[in-house]
Design an enzyme around this catalytic site. Sequence first.
Site, PDB file in Angstrom:
ATOM      1  N   GLY A 184       0.819  -0.968   0.286  1.00  0.00           N
ATOM      2  CA  GLY A 184       0.289   0.049  -0.101  1.00  0.00           C
ATOM      3  C   GLY A 184       0.402   1.223   0.024  1.00  0.00           C
ATOM      4  CG  ASP A 213      -4.736  -6.681  -5.805  1.00  0.00           C
ATOM      5  OD1 ASP A 213      -4.926  -6.934  -4.358  1.00  0.00           O
ATOM      6  OD2 ASP A 213      -5.850  -6.647  -6.101  1.00  0.00           O
ATOM      7  CB  SER A 252      -7.422   0.608  13.223  1.00  0.00           C
ATOM      8  OG  SER A 252      -8.620   1.513  13.288  1.00  0.00           O
ATOM      9  CE1 TYR A 269     -10.422  -0.233   8.743  1.00  0.00           C
ATOM     10  CE2 TYR A 269     -10.447   1.304  10.690  1.00  0.00           C
ATOM     11  CZ  TYR A 269     -10.004   0.901   9.664  1.00  0.00           C
ATOM     12  OH  TYR A 269      -8.579   1.603  10.154  1.00  0.00           O
ATOM     13  CE  LYS A 325      -6.714  -1.790   9.396  1.00  0.00           C
ATOM     14  NZ  LYS A 325      -5.857  -2.005   9.467  1.00  0.00           N
ATOM     15  N   GLY A 381      -4.925  13.707   6.281  1.00  0.00           N
ATOM     16  CA  GLY A 381      -3.989  14.129   4.948  1.00  0.00           C
ATOM     17  C   GLY A 381      -3.818  12.825   4.563  1.00  0.00           C
ATOM     18  CB  THR A 382      -3.913   9.456   4.426  1.00  0.00           C
ATOM     19  OG1 THR A 382      -5.720   9.025   5.023  1.00  0.00           O
ATOM     20  CG2 THR A 382      -2.876   9.697   5.511  1.00  0.00           C
ATOM     21  CD  GLU A 383      -5.167   8.090  -1.902  1.00  0.00           C
ATOM     22  OE1 GLU A 383      -5.625   6.853  -2.537  1.00  0.00           O
ATOM     23  OE2 GLU A 383      -4.889   8.538  -3.353  1.00  0.00           O
ATOM     24  CG  PHE A 384      -8.862   5.691   6.546  1.00  0.00           C
ATOM     25  CD1 PHE A 384      -8.630   5.047   6.411  1.00  0.00           C
ATOM     26  CD2 PHE A 384      -9.897   6.321   7.359  1.00  0.00           C
ATOM     27  CE1 PHE A 384      -9.151   3.716   7.579  1.00  0.00           C
ATOM     28  CE2 PHE A 384     -10.369   5.617   8.381  1.00  0.00           C
ATOM     29  CZ  PHE A 384     -10.228   4.130   7.878  1.00  0.00           C
TER      30      PHE A 384
END
Length: 248
Positions: free
Chosen positions: A7, A54, A134, A147, A151, A182-185
Amino acid sequence: MIVFITGASAGFGAEMARTFVRNGHQVVMAARRMERLDALAAELGESALPVEMDVTSKKSIDEALAMLPQSWRQIDVLINNAGLALGTAPAHEAPLDDWETMIATNCQGLVTMTRALLPAMVERGSGLVINLGSVAGHYPYPGGNVYGATKAFVEQFTLNLRADLVGTGVRATNLAPGLCGGTEFSNVRFKGNDEAAAKVYEGTTPLTAKDIAETAYWIATLPPHINVNSIEMMPTCQGFSPFNIKRA
């Protein structure tokens, strides 16, 4: 030191690649979006190797590892960073496809990568696996359902790795961040709804990808007799959820 990051095309992964390369290490940057990896490799130079992969495909993982140049094959640190959250709907409304994607990426991809690289680390008597967990794996919240469960899997899998790896010289850490901007999360979680994603961070000072990258670097550069089992991080603006009580 050779570091393999999944990633790596954005967010935590890209910032980790920058941090390790700038401190004199080699980084294999693996992700699906090759154009982003190529741009990052152009920024970082010869110490960064972009690899299209991937994690949800064992075939893709096997092919990517087989294509590594011989001088890049002794992986000292595996950072299982690839992962995602999809949606915040309650369990009875959440699309099953979203659940399956999260399990395939956050659990299946992580264990497949670990199993691929772990035997060589054990044979050499050194190595480190950093798994990105997480706080959602520790504390439930409405809409966290699968989700959070993936985790929690990451947490328990990492601890069980530690149980198996005692005495081998190979280390394992669960790195579990809280609110991080500041991420695409959140954009991924809200499936491109930038307005909804922005509201998650409104009025906060969240953790940053650089914070996570520096923590991963600290873990990876500790003396080899030290194992950080689990490290949980939150910004000071985040706390623990109150119990959810439904009143008549």
